[in-house]
Design a protein around this motif. Structure first.
Motif, mmCIF file in Angstrom:
data_model
loop_
_atom_site.group_PDB
_atom_site.id
_atom_site.type_symbol
_atom_site.label_atom_id
_atom_site.label_comp_id
_atom_site.label_asym_id
_atom_site.label_seq_id
_atom_site.Cartn_x
_atom_site.Cartn_y
_atom_site.Cartn_z
ATOM 1 N N GLY A 156 0.731 -1.145 -0.081
ATOM 2 C CA GLY A 156 0.085 -0.134 -0.030
ATOM 3 C C GLY A 156 0.884 1.253 0.134
ATOM 4 N N GLU A 157 1.872 1.352 0.826
ATOM 5 C CA GLU A 157 2.845 2.567 0.808
ATOM 6 C C GLU A 157 3.248 2.787 -0.395
ATOM 7 O OE1 GLU A 157 5.100 4.705 4.678
ATOM 8 O OE2 GLU A 157 5.950 2.516 3.829
ATOM 9 N N ALA A 158 3.892 1.744 -0.977
ATOM 10 C CA ALA A 158 4.597 1.764 -2.301
ATOM 11 C C ALA A 158 3.564 2.195 -3.422
ATOM 12 C CB ALA A 158 5.372 0.668 -2.841
ATOM 13 N N ALA A 159 2.396 1.716 -3.480
ATOM 14 C CA ALA A 159 1.488 2.124 -4.231
ATOM 15 C C ALA A 159 0.938 3.661 -4.384
ATOM 16 C CB ALA A 159 0.095 1.208 -4.357
ATOM 17 N N LEU A 160 0.745 4.166 -2.939
ATOM 18 C CA LEU A 160 0.345 5.325 -2.709
ATOM 19 C C LEU A 160 1.587 6.515 -3.160
ATOM 20 C CD1 LEU A 160 -1.514 7.577 -1.661
ATOM 21 C CD2 LEU A 160 -0.206 7.171 0.446
ATOM 22 N N THR A 161 2.698 6.015 -2.958
ATOM 23 C CA THR A 161 3.980 6.830 -3.544
ATOM 24 C C THR A 161 4.036 7.136 -4.755
ATOM 25 O OG1 THR A 161 5.097 6.291 -1.409
ATOM 26 C CG2 THR A 161 6.501 6.843 -3.360
ATOM 27 N N PHE A 162 3.942 5.732 -5.505
ATOM 28 C CA PHE A 162 3.754 5.827 -6.760
ATOM 29 C C PHE A 162 2.790 6.600 -7.545
ATOM 30 C CE2 PHE A 162 2.792 3.871 -11.012
ATOM 31 C CZ PHE A 162 3.988 4.135 -11.637
ATOM 32 N N SER A 163 1.885 6.687 -6.758
ATOM 33 C CA SER A 163 0.424 7.638 -7.206
ATOM 34 C C SER A 163 0.622 8.913 -7.106
ATOM 35 C CB SER A 163 -0.839 7.063 -6.736
ATOM 36 O OG SER A 163 -1.127 5.727 -6.947
ATOM 37 N N ARG A 164 1.519 9.411 -6.180
ATOM 38 C CA ARG A 164 1.584 10.659 -5.888
ATOM 39 C C ARG A 164 2.636 11.523 -6.416
ATOM 40 N NH1 ARG A 164 1.332 12.529 -0.104
ATOM 41 N NH2 ARG A 164 0.445 14.407 -1.050
ATOM 42 N N ALA A 165 3.530 10.869 -6.792
ATOM 43 C CA ALA A 165 4.844 11.531 -7.368
ATOM 44 C C ALA A 165 4.792 12.501 -8.881
ATOM 45 C CB ALA A 165 6.027 10.382 -7.838
ATOM 46 N N ARG A 166 5.347 13.593 -8.863
ATOM 47 C CA ARG A 166 5.107 14.372 -9.977
ATOM 48 C C ARG A 166 6.177 15.282 -10.329
ATOM 49 N NH1 ARG A 166 2.962 19.813 -8.669
ATOM 50 N NH2 ARG A 166 2.620 19.916 -6.423
ATOM 51 N N HIS A 167 6.977 15.692 -9.022
ATOM 52 C CA HIS A 167 8.057 16.461 -9.244
ATOM 53 C C HIS A 167 9.114 16.299 -10.161
ATOM 54 C CE1 HIS A 167 6.089 19.008 -6.231
ATOM 55 N NE2 HIS A 167 6.233 18.139 -5.317
ATOM 56 N N GLN A 168 9.540 14.873 -10.286
ATOM 57 C CA GLN A 168 10.640 14.419 -11.058
ATOM 58 C C GLN A 168 10.296 13.971 -12.405
ATOM 59 O OE1 GLN A 168 10.686 10.742 -8.397
ATOM 60 N NE2 GLN A 168 11.553 10.036 -10.506
ATOM 61 N N ARG A 182 -4.082 5.887 -12.567
ATOM 62 C CA ARG A 182 -4.825 5.180 -13.231
ATOM 63 C C ARG A 182 -4.197 3.735 -13.224
ATOM 64 N NH1 ARG A 182 -5.042 9.659 -16.676
ATOM 65 N NH2 ARG A 182 -3.639 9.098 -18.189
ATOM 66 N N MET A 183 -2.825 3.578 -13.377
ATOM 67 C CA MET A 183 -2.495 2.269 -13.494
ATOM 68 C C MET A 183 -2.434 1.471 -12.234
ATOM 69 S SD MET A 183 1.465 3.556 -15.176
ATOM 70 C CE MET A 183 2.144 2.028 -15.029
ATOM 71 N N VAL A 184 -2.441 2.175 -11.006
ATOM 72 C CA VAL A 184 -2.481 1.654 -9.735
ATOM 73 C C VAL A 184 -4.166 1.150 -9.812
ATOM 74 C CG1 VAL A 184 -2.841 1.995 -7.375
ATOM 75 C CG2 VAL A 184 -0.746 2.669 -8.566
ATOM 76 N N LEU A 185 -5.074 2.108 -10.211
ATOM 77 C CA LEU A 185 -6.366 1.498 -9.909
ATOM 78 C C LEU A 185 -6.739 0.327 -10.900
ATOM 79 C CD1 LEU A 185 -8.796 2.673 -9.062
ATOM 80 C CD2 LEU A 185 -9.433 3.754 -10.800
ATOM 81 N N GLY A 186 -6.102 0.340 -12.202
ATOM 82 C CA GLY A 186 -6.122 -0.973 -12.687
ATOM 83 C C GLY A 186 -5.660 -2.163 -12.194
ATOM 84 N N ALA A 187 -4.444 -2.063 -11.566
ATOM 85 C CA ALA A 187 -3.804 -3.001 -11.042
ATOM 86 C C ALA A 187 -4.638 -3.639 -9.825
ATOM 87 C CB ALA A 187 -2.524 -2.815 -10.600
ATOM 88 N N LEU A 188 -5.376 -2.604 -9.122
ATOM 89 C CA LEU A 188 -6.148 -3.050 -8.113
ATOM 90 C C LEU A 188 -7.382 -3.502 -8.350
ATOM 91 C CD1 LEU A 188 -6.746 -2.793 -5.145
ATOM 92 C CD2 LEU A 188 -7.748 -0.317 -5.418
ATOM 93 N N ALA A 189 -7.993 -3.249 -9.830
ATOM 94 C CA ALA A 189 -9.186 -4.029 -10.474
ATOM 95 C C ALA A 189 -8.762 -5.465 -10.797
ATOM 96 C CB ALA A 189 -9.624 -3.265 -11.667
#
Length: 391
Positions: free
Chosen positions: A225-237, A250-257
């Motif tokens: 969960g923590e890694a999925a949230l981190t991946f979903s929030r990153a933008r600065h780089q 959307r990738m995380v939501l698809g993997a969850l589905a």
């Protein structure tokens, strides 16, 4: 391809930690959250116990009690969703195509006012077993009750009713269901299903202390969960910032589905329902959720259509010194018509208004730079090229 370890822990400084998970002006909610804490613990225990009994042959009465408790929890605090009764349309999740508005929020348990970090309009057709996920940039300009604001601010002004009303007016479509999950809830939900499997393209690895305290490597990964949230929030780089973040969401939501529809073990149900009852607020009932999962069982989530609203942000989209995202209204109208027809909605997966349409599988096959530079390859474009060659 062999999996790489992804949970490289980073211990952030106090300042970094506060940037990741804190917000201003939440003190007025803390007392209410403490008052509800004991009730949520008791409710989780009751739900888990009832569901376990049902799995080993419980009665119809126990089933009814379990449903009522879960439904009451999923609908949030008393009256929280009442304003949506005259706004949402009716749908049969097992038979009718429907739209659901999905929000990922920076809210905390017990809070009623917050902003939405992720806004996704999903179109689901349970008969055809097809779906589309369309992200709405959080800085999109809308007008709510005569005031110009960013769409992620609407919840603070008018709650779920304001968000749904704004999306309906912006996109010109009906919405049947509403669901919101907090950052903490997303972590719990992913952990409750045993994590998700996701292929992360080279160039999309995440190492951003502002997004979360873990590093997420490229390649085939199993994310907690923590890694999925981190991946979903990153933008600065990333070159296209928020648009990369929306693709990752959307990738995380698809993997969850994919995990829930095709790989859920029955022994995980009590844990999943416990997490849902605590962190997810939705107008859907247990029967609605079961109906759509049953109808969509077996679908390949990599074939879900993926896009964001045709939009842009530059020097011309400032209002009173505040930067907004403006939509291309004509292109948006055409996109929504295709989506409502159950077709490839088309549209971009980065800033702009072009695009032949992409699937979640296409997102895994292109990097953030590919999308930002207009060099991404998609299955829809390949099919269009093949049709053109054969004609």
């Amino acid at each position: 391809m062999a999996s790489k370890p992804i949970q490289h822990m980073r211990r952030p400084s106090t300042g970094a930690a506060s940037r990741i998970y804190s917000r201003e002006n939440v003190g007025r909610y803390s007392e209410r959250a403490r008052q509800r804490k004991r009730g949520r613990r008791v409710r989780r225990g009751v739900i888990a116990t009832l569901v376990i009994l049902l799995l080993v042959g419980g009665s119809a009465l126990a089933l009814t009690i379990a449903k009522n408790i879960i439904n009451g929890s999923l609908h949030g605090a008393s009256g929280y969703l009442n304003g949506l009764s005259g706004i949402l349309t009716d749908a049969n999740t097992a038979k009718d195509p429907f739209n659901i508005l999905l929000l990922g929020t920076d809210g905390r348990p017990g809070e009623d006012s917050f902003r939405s970090d992720s806004i996704i309009l999903a179109h689901v057709d349970p008969v055809k077993k097809t779906a589309s996920l369309v992200s709405i940039p959080r800085d999109t300009k809308v007008t709510y009750e005569g005031t110009t604001m960013k769409i992620n601010e609407t919840h603070s002004y008018g709650g779920p009713e304001a968000v749904v009303t704004s999306v309906k007016e912006l996109c010109g479509v009906d919405i049947a269901y509403y669901a919101e999950v907090s950052f903490t809830g997303m972590v719990s939900l992913v952990d409750a299903v045993g994590g998700i499997d996701l292929y992360i393209p080279e160039g999309d690895a995440v190492d951003d202390p502002d997004a979360g305290p873990v590093r997420v490597d490229a390649g085939q990964q199993h994310l907690n969960g923590e890694a999925a949230l981190t991946f979903s929030r990153a933008r600065h780089q990333f070159a296209d910032g928020d648009y990369t973040r929306m693709r990752h969401q959307r990738m995380v939501l698809g993997a969850l589905a994919q995990k829930i529809l095709n790989h859920m073990d029955i022994t995980q149900i009590p844990s999943l329902l416990s997490s849902l009852s605590d962190m997810l607020i939705t107008t859907m009932d247990v029967d609605d959720i079961v109906g759509v999962i049953t109808a969509m069982k077996g679908m390949d989530a990599s074939n879900i259509w993926s896009a964001n609203l045709p939009s842009h942000s530059d020097e011309s989209t400032y209002i009173d010194g505040k930067s907004y995202v403006f939509v291309y209204e004509d292109e948006l109208e055409e996109m929504m018509q295709r989506m409502e027809a159950g077709e490839n909605p088309g549209g971009p997966n980065s800033s702009g208004k072009g695009g032949d349409g992409a699937t979640l599988g296409d997102l895994a096959n292109n990097t953030s730079d590919d999308w930002a530079n207009g060099e991404a390859t998609t299955s829809a474009a390949s099919e269009a090229s093949a049709d053109s060659s054969s004609s």
